[in-house]
Design a protein around this motif. Structure first.
Motif, PDB file in Angstrom:
ATOM      1  N   GLY A 187       0.784  -1.327  -0.101  1.00 30.59           N
ATOM      2  CA  GLY A 187      -0.052  -0.681  -0.449  1.00 30.59           C
ATOM      3  C   GLY A 187       0.810   1.722   0.666  1.00 30.59           C
ATOM      4  N   GLN A 188       1.600   1.474   0.239  1.00 31.26           N
ATOM      5  CA  GLN A 188       3.253   2.644   0.019  1.00 31.26           C
ATOM      6  C   GLN A 188       3.113   2.598  -1.143  1.00 31.26           C
ATOM      7  N   LEU A 189       2.834   1.930  -2.075  1.00 28.02           N
ATOM      8  CA  LEU A 189       3.657   2.179  -3.438  1.00 28.02           C
ATOM      9  C   LEU A 189       3.378   3.488  -4.228  1.00 28.02           C
ATOM     10  N   THR A 190       3.930   3.675  -5.069  1.00 25.13           N
ATOM     11  CA  THR A 190       3.304   5.123  -5.394  1.00 25.13           C
ATOM     12  C   THR A 190       2.330   4.771  -6.791  1.00 25.13           C
ATOM     13  N   PRO A 191       1.200   5.636  -7.048  1.00 22.62           N
ATOM     14  CA  PRO A 191       0.774   5.221  -7.739  1.00 22.62           C
ATOM     15  C   PRO A 191       1.131   5.693  -9.632  1.00 22.62           C
ATOM     16  N   GLY A 192       2.455   5.748  -9.600  1.00 19.98           N
ATOM     17  CA  GLY A 192       3.329   5.778 -10.902  1.00 19.98           C
ATOM     18  C   GLY A 192       3.667   6.835 -11.197  1.00 19.98           C
ATOM     19  N   TYR A 193       4.158   6.607 -11.981  1.00 27.87           N
ATOM     20  CA  TYR A 193       5.689   8.252 -12.499  1.00 27.87           C
ATOM     21  C   TYR A 193       5.017   9.391 -12.477  1.00 27.87           C
ATOM     22  N   TRP A 194       5.105  10.512 -12.887  1.00 32.07           N
ATOM     23  CA  TRP A 194       3.997  11.846 -13.120  1.00 32.07           C
ATOM     24  C   TRP A 194       4.462  11.791 -14.180  1.00 32.07           C
ATOM     25  N   LYS A 195       3.284  11.433 -15.214  1.00 36.76           N
ATOM     26  CA  LYS A 195       3.041  12.011 -16.809  1.00 36.76           C
ATOM     27  C   LYS A 195       4.065  11.148 -17.471  1.00 36.76           C
ATOM     28  N   ASN A 196       5.242   9.939 -17.073  1.00 39.34           N
ATOM     29  CA  ASN A 196       5.519   9.084 -17.525  1.00 39.34           C
ATOM     30  C   ASN A 196       6.009   7.606 -18.084  1.00 39.34           C
ATOM     31  N   GLU A 197       4.117   7.609 -19.089  1.00 39.19           N
ATOM     32  CA  GLU A 197       3.394   6.211 -19.153  1.00 39.19           C
ATOM     33  C   GLU A 197       4.574   5.291 -19.871  1.00 39.19           C
ATOM     34  N   LYS A 198       5.240   5.125 -20.201  1.00 35.72           N
ATOM     35  CA  LYS A 198       6.422   4.558 -20.881  1.00 35.72           C
ATOM     36  C   LYS A 198       7.461   4.255 -19.541  1.00 35.72           C
ATOM     37  N   LYS A 199       7.669   4.787 -18.344  1.00 40.39           N
ATOM     38  CA  LYS A 199       8.518   3.940 -17.676  1.00 40.39           C
ATOM     39  C   LYS A 199       7.599   3.646 -17.073  1.00 40.39           C
ATOM     40  N   ASN A 200       6.521   3.830 -16.462  1.00 37.41           N
ATOM     41  CA  ASN A 200       5.563   3.210 -16.340  1.00 37.41           C
ATOM     42  C   ASN A 200       5.125   1.717 -16.759  1.00 37.41           C
ATOM     43  N   LYS A 201       5.555   1.467 -17.707  1.00 38.70           N
ATOM     44  CA  LYS A 201       4.843  -0.104 -18.329  1.00 38.70           C
ATOM     45  C   LYS A 201       6.864  -0.522 -17.814  1.00 38.70           C
ATOM     46  N   GLU A 202       7.950  -0.174 -17.958  1.00 40.37           N
ATOM     47  CA  GLU A 202       8.433  -0.278 -17.721  1.00 40.37           C
ATOM     48  C   GLU A 202       9.355  -1.158 -16.764  1.00 40.37           C
ATOM     49  N   SER A 203       8.379  -0.316 -15.453  1.00 42.45           N
ATOM     50  CA  SER A 203       8.547  -0.482 -13.753  1.00 42.45           C
ATOM     51  C   SER A 203       7.929  -0.996 -13.330  1.00 42.45           C
ATOM     52  N   PHE A 204       6.593  -1.274 -13.572  1.00 40.96           N
ATOM     53  CA  PHE A 204       5.358  -1.688 -13.105  1.00 40.96           C
ATOM     54  C   PHE A 204       4.429  -3.250 -13.463  1.00 40.96           C
ATOM     55  N   PHE A 205       4.439  -3.945 -13.106  1.00 43.19           N
ATOM     56  CA  PHE A 205       3.890  -5.237 -13.384  1.00 43.19           C
ATOM     57  C   PHE A 205       2.753  -6.189 -12.373  1.00 43.19           C
ATOM     58  N   THR A 206       1.374  -6.488 -12.996  1.00 42.80           N
ATOM     59  CA  THR A 206       0.589  -7.519 -11.924  1.00 42.80           C
ATOM     60  C   THR A 206       0.471  -8.912 -12.686  1.00 42.80           C
ATOM     61  N   LYS A 207       0.405  -9.254 -11.185  1.00 38.99           N
ATOM     62  CA  LYS A 207      -0.335 -10.616 -11.404  1.00 38.99           C
ATOM     63  C   LYS A 207      -1.019 -11.568 -10.201  1.00 38.99           C
ATOM     64  N   THR A 208      -1.845 -12.355 -11.394  1.00 36.91           N
ATOM     65  CA  THR A 208      -2.310 -12.743 -10.292  1.00 36.91           C
ATOM     66  C   THR A 208      -2.528 -14.565  -9.355  1.00 36.91           C
ATOM     67  N   GLU A 209      -3.053 -13.810  -8.394  1.00 36.88           N
ATOM     68  CA  GLU A 209      -1.904 -14.503  -6.873  1.00 36.88           C
ATOM     69  C   GLU A 209      -2.936 -14.771  -5.661  1.00 36.88           C
ATOM     70  N   ASN A 210      -3.561 -16.338  -5.960  1.00 37.94           N
ATOM     71  CA  ASN A 210      -4.490 -16.903  -5.129  1.00 37.94           C
ATOM     72  C   ASN A 210      -5.880 -16.460  -5.585  1.00 37.94           C
ATOM     73  N   GLY A 211      -6.128 -15.535  -6.654  1.00 36.15           N
ATOM     74  CA  GLY A 211      -7.554 -15.044  -7.241  1.00 36.15           C
ATOM     75  C   GLY A 211      -7.578 -14.168  -7.032  1.00 36.15           C
ATOM     76  N   LYS A 212      -5.989 -13.222  -6.374  1.00 29.84           N
ATOM     77  CA  LYS A 212      -6.277 -11.159  -6.771  1.00 29.84           C
ATOM     78  C   LYS A 212      -5.158 -10.645  -7.470  1.00 29.84           C
ATOM     79  N   THR A 213      -5.467  -9.674  -8.062  1.00 32.21           N
ATOM     80  CA  THR A 213      -4.325  -8.850  -8.283  1.00 32.21           C
ATOM     81  C   THR A 213      -3.436  -8.087  -7.575  1.00 32.21           C
ATOM     82  N   ILE A 214      -2.446  -8.765  -8.057  1.00 36.86           N
ATOM     83  CA  ILE A 214      -0.784  -7.397  -7.444  1.00 36.86           C
ATOM     84  C   ILE A 214       0.332  -7.231  -8.534  1.00 36.86           C
TER      85      ILE A 214
END
Length: 497
Positions: A348-375
């Motif tokens: 829950g400490q994780l930033t919502p994403g880099y400021w106006k930088n979608e390219k960097k956001n795609k490089e630095s964040f990813f999601t995985k489904t674990e035990n039915g939850k998306t993390i």
């Protein structure tokens, strides 16, 4: 808003206590509260309610710290701007925010094209600390760090991120301040460790001792410890390397807590430092700015031989209660205990994403489904492994990002600006090397016959903070390459010895 929402209550409760010691002057919490109230008066009379971001020139004075709290009580976010950094860089940051407002407590400002905010001129004695209602998703601050394209990247932190962080630190009561504590604040306000150094003392009514920008930092800290009997120290490891010649003169039994972060902490120097602070609990913290300051910690043993280390470097420990760590391969798949890979984290400490930088956001964040939850995970870029006792060992950077004096630097940004004023296509490689004290310094290797570099150095000084300008430049006729045809950076470091 559990913690930040209660900040005003702590200030009201401790009005008679000293809140700050700045440039040989004490300020009480009442002094602090009045300054906050005057700044709020300016904001309500000048800034539209819809404006959420305000630039904050980071002067080492009471008004600058009061402005942070005033902004929060008004539901605003601060964006720290170091006045010693190149003006072009600072203006670019402010322009990227889309804000017209800058708070600057200094007599002369370098930002004439922005609406300047200062404490209200009329003398205000009535204290106004009642917070306005804000959403957990509203921003508390944005910090700009080194970016690989030559432009700094913004890391927004929400009120919820900040509260989650405080919750994580408070979870096991290992670090608990009180109103009689005397706490060191050595960090520049553009550095996220500064938040720890002022927010925990303010929440408990303790006193904060700052370090003037123009001082010799390590020596000023030495004097503060000896003269004022500080009880809480937050440090970068390089500081104790500089203090090492004075260890025999430092006896500080009053120190209750000593925290390190912002770089590799070596066990050999900790053994000697621990004798200077015999009654202290000592912690090694780790965490990227993107996950709100600290993400894990390791509590050091009094007997240094019992500390968990790898190649002499103390472990970064185990994640905070609300932080999830995983070691993954290049496909983001978890790998077994003991194998090295990239550390990724979620919380829950994780930033919502880099400021106006979608390219960097795609490089630095990813999601995985674990035990039915998306993390949602953040890729730290740090090479680590987990041992059999669930401690995480730090091995270095996967990419070419380093930490100098606690500040995170993209080496590609240094190279970008170094090449900008060079008309010929010459190989230039920025690397981190270690001086005789064991502290990291920046170096620039140039694949060429020697030539005058004044033009390059002056350009870098105009475009980057001083800690990003290489302290060493060396001409090398031909760079060493490894079997993969890539420049051998490890061997390149040997040229600077």
């Amino acid at each position: 808003m559990k913690y930040i929402g209660n900040l005003h209550k702590s200030i009201e409760k401790h009005l008679k206590n000293n809140a700050f010691y700045i440039d040989n002057t004490f300020f009480t919490y009442k002094d602090f509260a009045i300054r906050i109230s005057k700044i709020r008066h300016t904001i309500t009379g000048t800034v539209n309610n819809s404006v959420k971001l305000i630039g904050l020139i980071t002067n080492d004075d009471i008004d600058t710290y009061a402005a942070i709290v005033a902004f929060w009580l008004e539901g605003k976010a601060y964006v720290p701007i170091n006045p010693d950094h190149p003006i072009d860089r600072n203006v670019d940051i402010l322009n990227s925010l889309g804000t017209s407002y800058v708070f600057d407590s200094s007599k002369k400002t370098d930002f004439p094209n922005f609406i300047l905010l200062k404490p209200s001129e009329p003398e205000i004695t009535a204290i106004n600390l009642k917070p306005k209602k804000v959403s957990d998703k509203d921003l508390a601050y944005i910090l700009f760090t080194s970016g690989s394209t030559g432009a700094p990247k913004g890391v927004p932190i929400t009120y919820n991120n900040l509260n989650e962080f405080i919750e994580g630190i408070n979870y096991d009561n290992e670090f608990k301040l009180n109103s009689s504590d005397k706490c060191l604040q050595m960090f520049e306000l553009t550095f996220d460790f500064s938040v720890v150094s002022y927010i925990f003392p303010l929440l408990e009514g303790a006193c904060i001792y700052t370090v003037p920008r123009e001082s010799i930092k390590y020596f000023y800290i030495y004097k503060l410890i000896k003269t004022h009997n500080l009880t809480v120290l937050s440090l970068v490891p390089s500081i104790i390397h500089y203090l090492r010649p004075y260890f025999n003169e430092i006896h500080a039994p009053e120190v209750r807590y000593c925290s390190f972060g912002g770089g590799a902490l070596y066990n050999d120097i900790i053994e000697d430092w621990s004798k200077c602070i015999p009654n202290s609990k000592t912690f090694n913290y780790y965490g990227p700015t993107e996950n709100t300051i600290y993400s894990s910690y390791y509590k050091l043993n009094k007997n240094s031989s019992l500390n968990k280390t790898h190649n002499g470097v103390i472990t970064i420990g185990q994640p905070l209660n609300n932080v999830l760590y995983t070691i993954v391969d290049k496909s983001n798949q978890e790998i077994p205990i003991g194998e090295s890979g990239e550390l990724v984290l979620a919380s829950g400490q994780l930033t919502p994403g880099y400021w106006k930088n979608e390219k960097k956001n795609k490089e630095s964040f990813f999601t995985k489904t674990e035990n039915g939850k998306t993390i949602r995970y953040y890729k730290t870029g740090d090479l680590c492994f987990k041992d059999s006792e669930n401690n995480y060992m730090y091995l270095g950077r996967i990419d070419f990002q380093v930490k100098i004096r606690g500040f995170r630097i993209e080496l590609s940004e240094v190279e970008f600006h170094a090449k900008a004023k060079c008309h010929e296509k010459i190989n230039m490689v920025a690397i981190d090397i270690f001086n005789d004290l064991g502290n990291a310094e920046l170096a620039l290797a140039i694949e060429s016959e020697a030539f005058n570099t004044n033009n390059i150095v002056n350009h870098m000084k105009a475009k980057m903070p001083d800690y990003m300008v290489p302290a060493h430049i060396k001409f090398i006729k031909e760079f060493p390459y490894n079997n993969n045809g890539k420049i051998d950076r490890k061997k390149l470091r040997t040229y600077f010895k």
